[in-house]
Every structure is written in structure tokens, then in C-alpha cells.
Design a protein around this motif. Structure first.
Motif, PDB file in Angstrom:
ATOM      1  N   ASP A 115       1.319   5.233  -9.864  1.00 40.18           N
ATOM      2  CA  ASP A 115       1.298   4.211  -9.016  1.00 40.18           C
ATOM      3  C   ASP A 115      -0.234   4.031  -8.624  1.00 40.18           C
ATOM      4  OD1 ASP A 115       0.100   5.981  -6.653  1.00 40.18           O
ATOM      5  OD2 ASP A 115       2.104   6.848  -6.597  1.00 40.18           O
ATOM      6  N   MET A 116      -0.550   2.844  -8.061  1.00 42.90           N
ATOM      7  CA  MET A 116      -1.986   2.778  -7.884  1.00 42.90           C
ATOM      8  C   MET A 116      -2.144   1.996  -6.649  1.00 42.90           C
ATOM      9  SD  MET A 116      -3.592   1.176 -11.186  1.00 42.90           S
ATOM     10  CE  MET A 116      -3.639   1.906 -12.946  1.00 42.90           C
ATOM     11  N   LYS A 117      -3.162   2.490  -5.854  1.00 41.19           N
ATOM     12  CA  LYS A 117      -3.501   1.801  -4.465  1.00 41.19           C
ATOM     13  C   LYS A 117      -4.661   0.680  -4.730  1.00 41.19           C
ATOM     14  CE  LYS A 117      -5.173   3.946  -0.543  1.00 41.19           C
ATOM     15  NZ  LYS A 117      -5.276   5.148   0.012  1.00 41.19           N
ATOM     16  N   LEU A 118      -4.237  -0.393  -4.688  1.00 42.87           N
ATOM     17  CA  LEU A 118      -5.113  -1.478  -5.054  1.00 42.87           C
ATOM     18  C   LEU A 118      -5.558  -2.167  -3.899  1.00 42.87           C
ATOM     19  CD1 LEU A 118      -3.360  -2.636  -8.347  1.00 42.87           C
ATOM     20  CD2 LEU A 118      -5.502  -1.321  -8.072  1.00 42.87           C
ATOM     21  N   ASP A 119      -6.712  -2.960  -3.812  1.00 43.20           N
ATOM     22  CA  ASP A 119      -7.252  -3.660  -2.820  1.00 43.20           C
ATOM     23  C   ASP A 119      -6.747  -5.207  -3.076  1.00 43.20           C
ATOM     24  OD1 ASP A 119      -8.680  -5.246  -4.319  1.00 43.20           O
ATOM     25  OD2 ASP A 119     -10.608  -4.299  -3.743  1.00 43.20           O
ATOM     26  N   SER A 120      -7.055  -5.974  -2.058  1.00 43.51           N
ATOM     27  CA  SER A 120      -6.096  -7.403  -2.243  1.00 43.51           C
ATOM     28  C   SER A 120      -6.743  -8.241  -3.479  1.00 43.51           C
ATOM     29  CB  SER A 120      -6.821  -8.291  -1.073  1.00 43.51           C
ATOM     30  OG  SER A 120      -8.002  -8.334  -0.622  1.00 43.51           O
ATOM     31  N   ASP A 121      -7.809  -7.761  -4.217  1.00 44.32           N
ATOM     32  CA  ASP A 121      -8.179  -8.325  -5.399  1.00 44.32           C
ATOM     33  C   ASP A 121      -7.624  -7.599  -6.556  1.00 44.32           C
ATOM     34  OD1 ASP A 121      -9.679 -10.220  -4.132  1.00 44.32           O
ATOM     35  OD2 ASP A 121     -11.617  -8.972  -3.978  1.00 44.32           O
ATOM     36  N   ASN A 122      -6.712  -6.638  -6.195  1.00 41.81           N
ATOM     37  CA  ASN A 122      -6.322  -5.809  -7.339  1.00 41.81           C
ATOM     38  C   ASN A 122      -7.273  -4.912  -8.140  1.00 41.81           C
ATOM     39  OD1 ASN A 122      -3.625  -6.258  -6.911  1.00 41.81           O
ATOM     40  ND2 ASN A 122      -3.753  -8.378  -8.332  1.00 41.81           N
ATOM     41  N   ARG A 123      -8.116  -4.519  -7.261  1.00 43.25           N
ATOM     42  CA  ARG A 123      -9.223  -3.468  -7.494  1.00 43.25           C
ATOM     43  C   ARG A 123      -9.168  -2.101  -6.908  1.00 43.25           C
ATOM     44  NH1 ARG A 123     -11.213  -6.362 -11.797  1.00 43.25           N
ATOM     45  NH2 ARG A 123      -9.382  -7.424 -11.485  1.00 43.25           N
ATOM     46  N   PHE A 124      -9.859  -1.302  -7.669  1.00 51.65           N
ATOM     47  CA  PHE A 124      -9.589   0.281  -7.141  1.00 51.65           C
ATOM     48  C   PHE A 124     -10.790   0.145  -6.161  1.00 51.65           C
ATOM     49  CE2 PHE A 124     -11.688   4.246  -7.219  1.00 51.65           C
ATOM     50  CZ  PHE A 124     -10.784   5.172  -7.175  1.00 51.65           C
ATOM     51  N   THR A 125     -10.577   0.552  -5.010  1.00 53.45           N
ATOM     52  CA  THR A 125     -11.742   0.997  -3.981  1.00 53.45           C
ATOM     53  C   THR A 125     -11.349   2.248  -3.205  1.00 53.45           C
ATOM     54  OG1 THR A 125     -10.971  -0.770  -2.578  1.00 53.45           O
ATOM     55  CG2 THR A 125     -12.971  -1.228  -3.709  1.00 53.45           C
ATOM     56  N   LYS A 126     -12.454   3.007  -2.996  1.00 47.97           N
ATOM     57  CA  LYS A 126     -12.056   4.193  -2.329  1.00 47.97           C
ATOM     58  C   LYS A 126     -12.241   3.759  -0.666  1.00 47.97           C
ATOM     59  CE  LYS A 126     -12.224   7.974  -5.113  1.00 47.97           C
ATOM     60  NZ  LYS A 126     -12.602   9.420  -5.411  1.00 47.97           N
ATOM     61  N   PRO A 127     -11.643   4.740   0.126  1.00 44.49           N
ATOM     62  CA  PRO A 127     -11.695   4.247   1.715  1.00 44.49           C
ATOM     63  C   PRO A 127     -12.755   4.711   2.100  1.00 44.49           C
ATOM     64  CG  PRO A 127     -10.134   6.105   1.086  1.00 44.49           C
ATOM     65  CD  PRO A 127     -10.281   5.690  -0.186  1.00 44.49           C
ATOM     66  N   GLY A 128     -13.415   3.808   2.782  1.00 45.42           N
ATOM     67  CA  GLY A 128     -14.832   4.085   3.290  1.00 45.42           C
ATOM     68  C   GLY A 128     -14.783   4.705   4.812  1.00 45.42           C
ATOM     69  N   TRP A 129     -13.795   4.354   5.566  1.00 44.97           N
ATOM     70  CA  TRP A 129     -13.671   4.947   7.061  1.00 44.97           C
ATOM     71  C   TRP A 129     -13.383   6.403   7.209  1.00 44.97           C
ATOM     72  CZ3 TRP A 129     -16.604   2.019  10.057  1.00 44.97           C
ATOM     73  CH2 TRP A 129     -16.883   0.843   9.933  1.00 44.97           C
ATOM     74  N   PHE A 130     -13.638   6.886   8.092  1.00 43.75           N
ATOM     75  CA  PHE A 130     -13.359   8.460   8.113  1.00 43.75           C
ATOM     76  C   PHE A 130     -11.904   9.029   8.136  1.00 43.75           C
ATOM     77  CE2 PHE A 130     -12.526  12.524  10.633  1.00 43.75           C
ATOM     78  CZ  PHE A 130     -13.267  13.220   9.588  1.00 43.75           C
ATOM     79  N   ILE A 131     -11.024   8.060   8.918  1.00 39.25           N
ATOM     80  CA  ILE A 131      -9.642   8.317   9.277  1.00 39.25           C
ATOM     81  C   ILE A 131      -9.054   8.036   7.648  1.00 39.25           C
ATOM     82  CG2 ILE A 131      -7.306   7.648  10.331  1.00 39.25           C
ATOM     83  CD1 ILE A 131      -9.219   9.376  12.031  1.00 39.25           C
ATOM     84  N   PRO A 132      -9.113   7.000   7.047  1.00 34.51           N
ATOM     85  CA  PRO A 132      -8.341   6.550   5.890  1.00 34.51           C
ATOM     86  C   PRO A 132      -8.952   7.627   4.723  1.00 34.51           C
ATOM     87  CG  PRO A 132      -9.315   4.519   6.790  1.00 34.51           C
ATOM     88  CD  PRO A 132      -9.823   5.486   7.843  1.00 34.51           C
ATOM     89  N   ARG A 133      -9.976   7.948   5.002  1.00 30.07           N
ATOM     90  CA  ARG A 133     -10.522   9.036   3.873  1.00 30.07           C
ATOM     91  C   ARG A 133      -9.641  10.445   4.202  1.00 30.07           C
ATOM     92  NH1 ARG A 133     -16.208   8.782   4.798  1.00 30.07           N
ATOM     93  NH2 ARG A 133     -16.173  11.125   5.307  1.00 30.07           N
ATOM     94  N   VAL A 134      -9.530  10.760   5.611  1.00 30.23           N
ATOM     95  CA  VAL A 134      -8.867  12.162   5.854  1.00 30.23           C
ATOM     96  C   VAL A 134      -7.652  11.708   5.203  1.00 30.23           C
ATOM     97  CG1 VAL A 134      -7.976  13.446   7.477  1.00 30.23           C
ATOM     98  CG2 VAL A 134     -10.544  12.788   7.641  1.00 30.23           C
ATOM     99  N   ILE A 135      -6.975  10.601   5.554  1.00 28.85           N
ATOM    100  CA  ILE A 135      -5.376  10.601   5.216  1.00 28.85           C
ATOM    101  C   ILE A 135      -5.097  10.700   3.578  1.00 28.85           C
ATOM    102  CG2 ILE A 135      -3.462   8.867   5.051  1.00 28.85           C
ATOM    103  CD1 ILE A 135      -4.271   7.973   7.677  1.00 28.85           C
ATOM    104  N   GLU A 136      -6.361   9.924   2.880  1.00 32.56           N
ATOM    105  CA  GLU A 136      -6.123  10.045   1.231  1.00 32.56           C
ATOM    106  C   GLU A 136      -6.331  11.357   0.763  1.00 32.56           C
ATOM    107  OE1 GLU A 136      -7.471   6.845  -0.897  1.00 32.56           O
ATOM    108  OE2 GLU A 136      -8.611   8.061  -2.207  1.00 32.56           O
ATOM    109  N   ARG A 137      -7.283  12.219   1.355  1.00 30.67           N
ATOM    110  CA  ARG A 137      -7.583  13.462   1.119  1.00 30.67           C
ATOM    111  C   ARG A 137      -6.387  14.487   1.451  1.00 30.67           C
ATOM    112  NH1 ARG A 137     -12.758  15.748   0.567  1.00 30.67           N
ATOM    113  NH2 ARG A 137     -12.924  17.876   1.004  1.00 30.67           N
ATOM    114  N   HIS A 138      -5.688  14.395   2.447  1.00 27.23           N
ATOM    115  CA  HIS A 138      -4.721  15.113   2.928  1.00 27.23           C
ATOM    116  C   HIS A 138      -3.248  14.804   2.137  1.00 27.23           C
ATOM    117  CE1 HIS A 138      -0.738  16.014   5.382  1.00 27.23           C
ATOM    118  NE2 HIS A 138      -1.472  16.814   5.965  1.00 27.23           N
TER     119      HIS A 138
END
Ligand code: C2O
Ligand code: CU
Length: 443
Positions: free
Chosen positions: A142-165
């Protein structure tokens, strides 16, 4: 008569490209030979596989041959080779010793490189009496893509923590690199389907709308006997070979994943990966023997534990949490000796699941939460549920060098849940074993 051993050669180019996952839907991808999955590699036991990898990415890369019992120097990790720099070519060359459904993937900056598509299947044919009408490989991702169908890593703290968890899990569901695939199969046919979970973190609970299938193999090849099931969990890194069918002409059903609660922020869902359409019936030549092969017993349930490993999660100032092996991140674990049977007790002290992966060697689970398992299997990746303990047995055969184990949720691996260790050959002078304990860890 002995079969001729072959040298099977491939050239790989790692690069960035546009990949069509559905008609007209292009995504920004990285991969091998401009396709997802990368080229399907096939060989027979004893063949030599030669893969020349040219790196045309803008960053270094390396390839790990997941599940293969090959020399340490070919394992594709940062402790056994220099990363392949942009513009460079590196040749992997090894003999494939075992039959099974294996795979390869990037082992450098994996949270980006694997997520973007740098993986493929590697099949070593088995010599058994098993006959199916045909065979397919299904690589789940599966892929987590942005609205342009690109790969981007979450920048903000909370989304980053969620992705790490949770590990990175997205809504773009891929089977062999495509969304909403339709699989056409003939009625009356029995097929071998080799599932490989190449996702970063998704737990794939295979279901075919209740239809029964037979599980015939897993990471390290065939089981002893087929096992009837209508669902089976395939965690990141794991493989599951099943026999599907025969189905009736006109049947239509989904290959789906049932909700599996691995204790994440994300809510578990039932999700469809592909549709199977059953066409005209054809005669079958399939033969599925009751005994597929014999698997030697490495150790009994109560064998003396030679090493304890604890997996846990702890706080971290920078990223919210760290993923730990024996209370530390990116660990150098003690060496093991060639020929000395290993009995490792692995304790998942955390409140979430972790798929434990050992590089380069097959193991047998000899105990899980106090009980012996009901069947034997050669594994290289095994899921530990929250607060569970397993005991595994494995034999360091004569392939000294540096190896590793880690959680195959790629974000957990990157966040520290990994260890390097050395296999030492005592019959050799110590310089030959060298390089050892000072080796730095790479994720
Ligand atoms: Cu597929 Cu280090 O692993
Ligand atoms: Cu984990």
C-alpha cells in the motif's frame, strides 16, 4: 541424472519513474527497471544468481535478499557492504540454496525507498510432487500518497508520531503494483498463489469472501502438510503460499484483507485488493499430495534458552517514541558461533504487534506463549502479538559474518528496533572473523 546448474543473470537499474497504478493514474515511483514490482527472478536450487545493480537514483541504495541463506557479504546491509552510490554499479552474486517464495527489497533509507516501490519477487522452484494448473505471485503493498500522487513524509509532529507508531500505511492498495486488479482464472482449475507482503506496515489478513484454500508453504518453503483455512495473516515481510480453487464458472469474488487490530491509531478496516473473475471451466491436472515434504525438528519446546531478546517501546524527546531491543536502539548484540544451536526467547513487552525478522537464516518457532505450535514451518519473519513471548530455534551454519534482526515494520526498524550480530567461525583465526563488535549499525 543431475540437473544442470545454471547461472541466471539480471541487470537492474534503480531509478525514479512514473508508474501507472490504474488507467490514467500515474504515481511518482522509485524502483527497479521502471516497474513495480521489480523484475521477477526465478531460479532452481543450486543455481547462481547474478544481479548487477546500477544506481540511477539521486541517493545511495542497497538490496537485501529477504529469506535467502546466502553469504553475509551478499546480504545487502550497511554493515557488509558500502552503499551503491548514484552512478555506481554493484554485482550481487550468490548460489540459491533453498526452494521457496523469497523477495528482494532496498535496504537503505527503506522508509522512503521500499515505500516508493523498490522491491520484487524471487522464486526458487521446489522439487516436490505438487502439481497445480498454474501459478501466480501476488505482492501486497500500500502507499500513502499526497493529492498529486507523490510520496511525502509528514512534516508536523503529531502526524510524524502517528506514522512512527503505526508504521506507514496508506489508502492506495496495490497488488503487483496495480490498484483494483481483475484476475481472470478458469473454472475447475487449481492454482498456486504466492503471497508476499512487501508493505511497510500493513497486516494483510487474507480472505476470499469465505472461500476455503490450502496453505502449503511459508517463508522457508513448503510445509509438511497442507492446512485448510479461509483466512490467514500475512505480516510485513512474510510469505504465504496457498492453493486456490477449483472455482465455478461465473464466480466473482474479492481478494481482501479483513480488519486486524494490531493496536494502532489507524482504525482496522476490511479492504479489497483485487477481484477474481472465474471464466470457462477447463480440465485440471492438479495434484496436491498430503505430505509435501519433511521438516526436521531443530529443537524441542523446552530446549534451554541461549539468548533473551526484549522488544519494547520507550519515550523519545525528539520523535515521541523509540523502538527498542533490550532497552536500547540500533543494538550490537552478542555474537553466535557456527554450529551452535540457538534458542532465542523473544519477548514482546510492548502493547503493539511486531513482525520479527532474522536475516540469512531460517528458524522454527518452538514455543509461543507457553505452547508448542501445532505444525512445523521454516520461518524468517514471525509476528509477535502484544505482550507475547516466543522461542525460536535456529542453526548458524557455516556462513560467518555480520547479520541482523529487526522488526519488519519499516518505521520501527528505522526508529531503533534492530540489532546487528556476528556469526563467528571458531576454526578461523580471529582477523578473519574481525570487523565485528565495533561495527556500526545501519538501518
Ligand atoms: Cu526484509 Cu532487513 O529485511
Ligand atoms: Cu515493530
Amino acid at each position: 541424472m543431475k540437473a544442470q546448474l545454471k547461472v541466471v543473470e539480471y541487470n537492474f537499474e534503480a531509478s525514479e519513474f512514473e508508474w501507472e497504478i490504474a488507467p490514467g493514474k500515474m504515481i511518482g515511483a522509485w524502483g527497479f527497471n521502471k516497474q513495480i514490482p521489480g523484475p521477477e527472478l526465478r531460479a532452481d536450487i543450486g543455481d547462481t544468481l547474478v544481479v548487477r545493480v546500477t544506481n540511477n537514483l539521486t541517493e545511495p541504495t542497497m538490496i537485501h535478499w529477504h529469506g535467502l541463506r546466502i553469504p553475509s557479504a551478499m546480504d545487502g546491509t550497511g554493515v557488509v557492504q558500502k552503499p551503491i552510490e548514484p552512478g555506481e554499479t554493484f554485482e550481487y552474486r550468490f548460489v540459491v540454496p533453498d526452494a521457496g517464495t523469497f523477495w528482494y527489497h532496498s535496504h537503505h533509507n527503506e522508509t522512503a525507498q521500499m515505500e516508493r516501490g523498490m522491491y520484487g519477487a524471487l522464486i526458487v522452484e521446489d522439487k516436490s510432487e505438487l502439481v497445480t494448473d498454474s501459478e501466480r505471485i501476488f505482492m501486497i503493498d500500500d502507499m500513502k500518497l499526497d493529492s498529486d500522487n507523490r510520496f511525502t513524509k509528514p512534516g508536523w509532529f503529531i502526524p510524524r508520531v502517528i506514522e512512527r507508531h503505526d508504521g506507514r500505511q496508506g489508502d492506495t492498495l496495490l497488488l503487483n503494483g496495480k490498484e483494483n486488479t481483475v484476475i481472470s482464472i478458469n473454472g475447475g482449475q487449481t492454482e498456486r498463489w504466492r503471497f508476499i507482503n512487501s508493505s511497510s506496515a500493513r497486516y494483510f489478513l487474507l480472505h476470499m469472501e469465505g472461500r476455503e484454500f490450502k496453505i502449503i508453504g511459508t517463508d522457508g518453503g513448503l510445509l509438511e502438510h497442507p492446512r485448510l483455512a479461509n483466512e490467514v495473516l500475512i505480516t510485513p515481510g512474510e510469505r504465504m503460499d496457498i492453493v486456490a480453487g477449483p472455482f465455478n464458472e461465473g464466480e466473482i469474488f474479492a481478494i481482501e484483507s479483513l480488519p486486524y487490530n494490531r493496536v494502532t491509531f489507524l482504525k482496522p478496516k476490511r479492504e479489497k485488493f483485487a477481484t477474481v473473475k472465474v471464466g470457462e471451466s477447463k480440465p485440471s491436472i492438479a495434484f496436491i499430495p498430503e505430505t509435501l515434504r519433511e521438516i526436521e525438528t531443530l529443537a524441542q519446546q523446552y530446549a534451554k534458552v541461549t539468548r533473551n531478546i526484549k522488544l519494547s517501546v520507550g519515550p523519545s524527546m525528539k520523535d515521541g517514541m523509540s523502538f527498542l531491543v533490550n532497552n536500547d536502539v540500533h543494538v550490537n548484540d552478542k555474537p553466535v558461533r557456527v554450529g551452535e544451536l540457538q534458542i532465542w526467547e523473544i519477548n514482546n513487552a510492548s502493547l503493539m504487534d511486531h513482525p520479527f525478522h532474522l536475516h540469512g537464516f531460517f528458524f522454527q518457532v518452538i514455543e509461543e506463549d507457553g505452547k508448542a505450535p501445532s505444525f512445523k514451518a521454516w520461518k524468517d519473519t514471525y509476528n509477535l502479538r502484544p505482550r507475547t513471548k516466543i522461542k525460536i530455534a535456529w542453526m548458524p551454519d557455516n556462513r560467518p559474518g555480520l547479520w541482523m534482526y529487526h522488526c519488519h515494520i519499516i518505521e520501527h526498524h528505522a526508529a531503533g528496533m534492530m540489532a546487528n550480530f556476528e556469526v563467528i567461525d571458531d576454526s578461523k583465526p580471529s582477523e578473519e572473523n574481525a570487523r565485528n563488535h565495533s561495527a556500526t549499525c545501519h538501518t
